[in-house]
Design a protein around this motif. Structure first.
Motif, PDB file in Angstrom:
ATOM      1  N   ARG A  16       0.829  -1.209   0.000  1.00 37.95           N
ATOM      2  CA  ARG A  16       0.000   0.000   0.000  1.00 37.95           C
ATOM      3  C   ARG A  16       0.862   1.257   0.000  1.00 37.95           C
ATOM      4  O   ARG A  16       0.591   2.219  -0.727  1.00 37.95           O
ATOM      5  CB  ARG A  16      -0.949   0.011   1.205  1.00 37.95           C
ATOM      6  CG  ARG A  16      -2.047  -1.047   1.151  1.00 37.95           C
ATOM      7  CD  ARG A  16      -3.161  -0.728   2.141  1.00 37.95           C
ATOM      8  NE  ARG A  16      -2.662  -0.591   3.504  1.00 37.95           N
ATOM      9  CZ  ARG A  16      -2.525  -1.600   4.359  1.00 37.95           C
ATOM     10  NH1 ARG A  16      -2.843  -2.840   3.993  1.00 37.95           N
ATOM     11  NH2 ARG A  16      -2.089  -1.383   5.589  1.00 37.95           N
ATOM     12  N   HIS A  17       1.892   1.252   0.828  1.00 36.13           N
ATOM     13  CA  HIS A  17       2.799   2.400   0.890  1.00 36.13           C
ATOM     14  C   HIS A  17       3.439   2.665  -0.469  1.00 36.13           C
ATOM     15  O   HIS A  17       3.508   3.818  -0.923  1.00 36.13           O
ATOM     16  CB  HIS A  17       3.883   2.149   1.939  1.00 36.13           C
ATOM     17  CG  HIS A  17       5.038   3.086   1.848  1.00 36.13           C
ATOM     18  ND1 HIS A  17       5.024   4.350   2.389  1.00 36.13           N
ATOM     19  CD2 HIS A  17       6.253   2.945   1.242  1.00 36.13           C
ATOM     20  CE1 HIS A  17       6.167   4.950   2.125  1.00 36.13           C
ATOM     21  NE2 HIS A  17       6.936   4.121   1.446  1.00 36.13           N
ATOM     22  N   ASN A  18       3.910   1.610  -1.112  1.00 33.21           N
ATOM     23  CA  ASN A  18       4.592   1.779  -2.396  1.00 33.21           C
ATOM     24  C   ASN A  18       3.650   2.299  -3.472  1.00 33.21           C
ATOM     25  O   ASN A  18       4.006   3.193  -4.253  1.00 33.21           O
ATOM     26  CB  ASN A  18       5.220   0.451  -2.837  1.00 33.21           C
ATOM     27  CG  ASN A  18       6.295  -0.030  -1.882  1.00 33.21           C
ATOM     28  OD1 ASN A  18       6.947   0.779  -1.215  1.00 33.21           O
ATOM     29  ND2 ASN A  18       6.479  -1.334  -1.799  1.00 33.21           N
ATOM     30  N   VAL A  19       2.449   1.752  -3.526  1.00 35.07           N
ATOM     31  CA  VAL A  19       1.488   2.204  -4.533  1.00 35.07           C
ATOM     32  C   VAL A  19       1.098   3.658  -4.291  1.00 35.07           C
ATOM     33  O   VAL A  19       1.029   4.467  -5.227  1.00 35.07           O
ATOM     34  CB  VAL A  19       0.260   1.280  -4.559  1.00 35.07           C
ATOM     35  CG1 VAL A  19      -0.814   1.827  -5.508  1.00 35.07           C
ATOM     36  CG2 VAL A  19       0.663  -0.130  -4.978  1.00 35.07           C
ATOM     37  N   THR A  20       0.874   3.997  -3.039  1.00 32.61           N
ATOM     38  CA  THR A  20       0.558   5.391  -2.710  1.00 32.61           C
ATOM     39  C   THR A  20       1.696   6.310  -3.131  1.00 32.61           C
ATOM     40  O   THR A  20       1.478   7.383  -3.710  1.00 32.61           O
ATOM     41  CB  THR A  20       0.300   5.538  -1.199  1.00 32.61           C
ATOM     42  OG1 THR A  20      -0.824   4.739  -0.834  1.00 32.61           O
ATOM     43  CG2 THR A  20       0.034   6.980  -0.823  1.00 32.61           C
ATOM     44  N   THR A  21       2.928   5.894  -2.842  1.00 32.80           N
ATOM     45  CA  THR A  21       4.099   6.697  -3.204  1.00 32.80           C
ATOM     46  C   THR A  21       4.206   6.864  -4.711  1.00 32.80           C
ATOM     47  O   THR A  21       4.478   7.974  -5.210  1.00 32.80           O
ATOM     48  CB  THR A  21       5.373   6.036  -2.657  1.00 32.80           C
ATOM     49  OG1 THR A  21       5.283   5.948  -1.228  1.00 32.80           O
ATOM     50  CG2 THR A  21       6.617   6.822  -3.039  1.00 32.80           C
ATOM     51  N   THR A  28      -0.059  10.389 -11.834  1.00 30.05           N
ATOM     52  CA  THR A  28      -0.715   9.712 -12.952  1.00 30.05           C
ATOM     53  C   THR A  28      -1.437   8.474 -12.428  1.00 30.05           C
ATOM     54  O   THR A  28      -0.935   7.819 -11.512  1.00 30.05           O
ATOM     55  CB  THR A  28       0.343   9.279 -14.003  1.00 30.05           C
ATOM     56  OG1 THR A  28       1.138  10.405 -14.353  1.00 30.05           O
ATOM     57  CG2 THR A  28      -0.298   8.696 -15.243  1.00 30.05           C
ATOM     58  N   PRO A  29      -2.592   8.136 -12.995  1.00 32.48           N
ATOM     59  CA  PRO A  29      -3.216   6.861 -12.613  1.00 32.48           C
ATOM     60  C   PRO A  29      -2.238   5.698 -12.778  1.00 32.48           C
ATOM     61  O   PRO A  29      -1.426   5.677 -13.713  1.00 32.48           O
ATOM     62  CB  PRO A  29      -4.402   6.763 -13.575  1.00 32.48           C
ATOM     63  CG  PRO A  29      -4.754   8.181 -13.875  1.00 32.48           C
ATOM     64  CD  PRO A  29      -3.431   8.902 -13.936  1.00 32.48           C
ATOM     65  N   VAL A  30      -2.344   4.735 -11.876  1.00 34.43           N
ATOM     66  CA  VAL A  30      -1.380   3.635 -11.822  1.00 34.43           C
ATOM     67  C   VAL A  30      -2.058   2.298 -12.081  1.00 34.43           C
ATOM     68  O   VAL A  30      -3.112   2.002 -11.508  1.00 34.43           O
ATOM     69  CB  VAL A  30      -0.667   3.602 -10.454  1.00 34.43           C
ATOM     70  CG1 VAL A  30       0.161   2.326 -10.296  1.00 34.43           C
ATOM     71  CG2 VAL A  30       0.227   4.834 -10.291  1.00 34.43           C
ATOM     72  N   SER A 226       6.109  -1.509  -7.325  1.00 38.99           N
ATOM     73  CA  SER A 226       4.999  -1.703  -6.390  1.00 38.99           C
ATOM     74  C   SER A 226       5.379  -2.638  -5.249  1.00 38.99           C
ATOM     75  O   SER A 226       4.787  -2.577  -4.163  1.00 38.99           O
ATOM     76  CB  SER A 226       3.778  -2.280  -7.124  1.00 38.99           C
ATOM     77  OG  SER A 226       3.354  -1.418  -8.156  1.00 38.99           O
ATOM     78  N   TYR A 227       6.376  -3.475  -5.488  1.00 34.28           N
ATOM     79  CA  TYR A 227       6.822  -4.428  -4.479  1.00 34.28           C
ATOM     80  C   TYR A 227       8.005  -3.882  -3.677  1.00 34.28           C
ATOM     81  O   TYR A 227       8.563  -4.584  -2.838  1.00 34.28           O
ATOM     82  CB  TYR A 227       7.171  -5.759  -5.149  1.00 34.28           C
ATOM     83  CG  TYR A 227       5.982  -6.301  -5.911  1.00 34.28           C
ATOM     84  CD1 TYR A 227       4.964  -6.975  -5.265  1.00 34.28           C
ATOM     85  CD2 TYR A 227       5.846  -6.067  -7.288  1.00 34.28           C
ATOM     86  CE1 TYR A 227       3.843  -7.413  -5.952  1.00 34.28           C
ATOM     87  CE2 TYR A 227       4.730  -6.508  -7.986  1.00 34.28           C
ATOM     88  CZ  TYR A 227       3.734  -7.181  -7.308  1.00 34.28           C
ATOM     89  OH  TYR A 227       2.620  -7.607  -8.002  1.00 34.28           O
ATOM     90  N   GLY A 228       8.365  -2.617  -3.959  1.00 33.06           N
ATOM     91  CA  GLY A 228       9.398  -1.946  -3.186  1.00 33.06           C
ATOM     92  C   GLY A 228      10.805  -2.157  -3.687  1.00 33.06           C
ATOM     93  O   GLY A 228      11.775  -1.818  -2.992  1.00 33.06           O
ATOM     94  N   LEU A 229      10.956  -2.691  -4.899  1.00 34.65           N
ATOM     95  CA  LEU A 229      12.273  -2.974  -5.445  1.00 34.65           C
ATOM     96  C   LEU A 229      12.622  -1.973  -6.537  1.00 34.65           C
ATOM     97  O   LEU A 229      11.757  -1.494  -7.270  1.00 34.65           O
ATOM     98  CB  LEU A 229      12.326  -4.409  -5.975  1.00 34.65           C
ATOM     99  CG  LEU A 229      12.048  -5.465  -4.896  1.00 34.65           C
ATOM    100  CD1 LEU A 229      11.956  -6.853  -5.510  1.00 34.65           C
ATOM    101  CD2 LEU A 229      13.125  -5.432  -3.816  1.00 34.65           C
ATOM    102  N   ASP A 230      13.897  -1.677  -6.649  1.00 37.86           N
ATOM    103  CA  ASP A 230      14.383  -0.637  -7.548  1.00 37.86           C
ATOM    104  C   ASP A 230      14.334  -1.123  -8.992  1.00 37.86           C
ATOM    105  O   ASP A 230      14.987  -2.110  -9.333  1.00 37.86           O
ATOM    106  CB  ASP A 230      15.832  -0.281  -7.168  1.00 37.86           C
ATOM    107  CG  ASP A 230      16.358   0.946  -7.878  1.00 37.86           C
ATOM    108  OD1 ASP A 230      15.749   1.377  -8.878  1.00 37.86           O
ATOM    109  OD2 ASP A 230      17.401   1.463  -7.436  1.00 37.86           O
ATOM    110  N   PRO A 231      13.592  -0.432  -9.867  1.00 40.32           N
ATOM    111  CA  PRO A 231      13.516  -0.882 -11.263  1.00 40.32           C
ATOM    112  C   PRO A 231      14.732  -0.502 -12.094  1.00 40.32           C
ATOM    113  O   PRO A 231      14.901  -1.019 -13.203  1.00 40.32           O
ATOM    114  CB  PRO A 231      12.270  -0.161 -11.784  1.00 40.32           C
ATOM    115  CG  PRO A 231      12.224   1.102 -10.984  1.00 40.32           C
ATOM    116  CD  PRO A 231      12.715   0.717  -9.613  1.00 40.32           C
TER     117      PRO A 231
END
Length: 382
Positions: A16-21, A28-30, A226-231
């Motif tokens: 939730r935190h990652n998606v909110t961030t 932009t819509p995600v 979204s899973y908190g990992l660096d793309p």
């Protein structure tokens, strides 16, 4: 409750935190991508957490995944994009899913399903802008877009989106990024000329969403972030994303070694001095990469301990450096990194791969549980 032999714990609060961030950063819509069982995190719980954080769309690869989301009660917009001839498009129409077409042949199949069900499909068009993977090649765009418009006029579908995918967005300076964005705008212009007015135009994956604002358009597709990992390791500033997955086990035993003792198959590592080693009951049968042999580390008693010898199917050995923790002590393979444990990115670098592969492949006989650190402690969830 007895601690598991080996387990994966996923913190839904981190999702939730990652998606909110991501929604705040991009403005932009995600679309949160939950394919491959939510990158190993659990598709349905992750989808729920993403929706709670305001994700406007969910994305999956296959129609089976999309239908499983619907069966689990996931409402709202869901896009799938990887099909083969003979897919059950009628089921997709009945489930009110958005499906992706790459070709005239796929559009013809969708039209037949629309006729059979008596309902219009939701269809998005994918164009190949330089990844040379799925999507209509540029020389096919005129016929592809004309067929899409004809089917829309016939009532077979509504074209809800037009999209493509970057090849090199994790390398922000790569010239392919400019070329692909220019090609996508050519596709948008061609679609407009054909009379198509897609609801959403989307090109950006996680790396592009964070590093290439010009590509955000109407929607960004965020998977790994979204899973908190660096793309895009080495390029992405610290955005406060939190890795949601922890993989851990318990030591099966501890034993001393003397100088000259060798470890595991092939004796690829030999102790140069007396030490102690611990046996971790997880191996490549659980998705622990064999490439982690003699390269990756785990955390035991708050200290990182190197893997010694080859990773086996069911187990691997770590060097405890003379310490003697009790059998049953916790071993953290990787986690958020806040307590000094390795992260999935650390494992990726040790194994010569990407964090996507580390989290998606881990599992096998490991149990998986979901906690919510905003409401339940990890200890309470055990």
């Amino acid at each position: 409750m007895t601690a598991a032999r080996a387990e994966i714990v996923v913190d839904l609060a981190a999702i939730r935190h990652n998606v909110t961030t991501l929604r705040q950063i991009t403005g932009t819509p995600v679309m949160v991508v939950v394919k491959a069982d939510g990158y190993g995190h659990g598709m349905v719980p992750v989808a729920r957490a993403a929706r709670q954080a305001g994700a406007e769309w969910l994305g999956v690869a296959t129609l089976d995944e999309a239908l499983a989301l619907r069966a689990a009660g996931a409402d709202g917009r869901v896009l799938c994009w990887l099909t083969v001839p003979g897919e059950q498009y009628a089921a997709a129409i009945e489930a009110d899913l958005d499906v992706t077409a790459y070709s005239v042949a796929e559009l013809d199949e969708i039209a037949a399903a629309s006729t059979a069900t008596g309902s219009a499909a939701r269809v998005q068009l994918k164009v190949d802008t330089g990844l040379s993977r799925g999507g209509a090649a540029e020389h096919d765009w005129p016929d592809f877009l004309a067929r899409a418009r004809a089917g829309e006029e016939a009532g077979h579908w509504r074209i809800t989106g037009l999209w493509s995918h970057f090849a090199c967005s994790d390398e922000p300076e790569h010239p392919a990024n400019d070329r692909q964005e220019a090609a996508f705008h050519r596709a948008l212009a061609a679609a407009d000329t054909a009379g198509l007015r897609p609801e959403v135009r989307h090109l950006a994956n996680s790396a592009a969403a964070l590093l290439r604002p010009s590509s955000r358009l109407d929607l960004v597709r965020c998977g790994i972030a979204s899973y908190g990992l660096d793309p895009a390791p080495g390029h992405t500033p610290d955005l406060g994303l939190v890795p949601a997955m922890t993989a851990r086990a318990r030591l099966a035993m501890v034993k001393p070694l003397v100088a000259g003792d060798s470890v595991s198959y092939g004796h690829s590592w030999t102790a140069e001095q007396p030490t102690t080693v611990g046996l971790v009951p997880a191996g490549y049968g659980e998705g622990v990469p064999r490439h982690a042999s003699n390269t990756a580390s785990v955390a035991v008693d708050g200290l990182q301990r190197p893997i010694r010898g080859l990773v086996c199917m069911d187990q691997f050995v770590v060097d405890l450096g003379g310490d003697r923790p009790e059998a049953g002590a916790e071993v953290v393979l990787f986690g958020p990194g806040r307590d000094g444990e390795p992260t999935a990115q650390d494992w990726a670098e040790a194994c010569g791969t990407i964090s996507y592969e580390i989290v998606t492949r881990i599992g096998g006989r490991m149990s998986r549980s979901h906690v919510d650190s905003e409401t339940t402690s990890d200890e309470e969830a055990r």
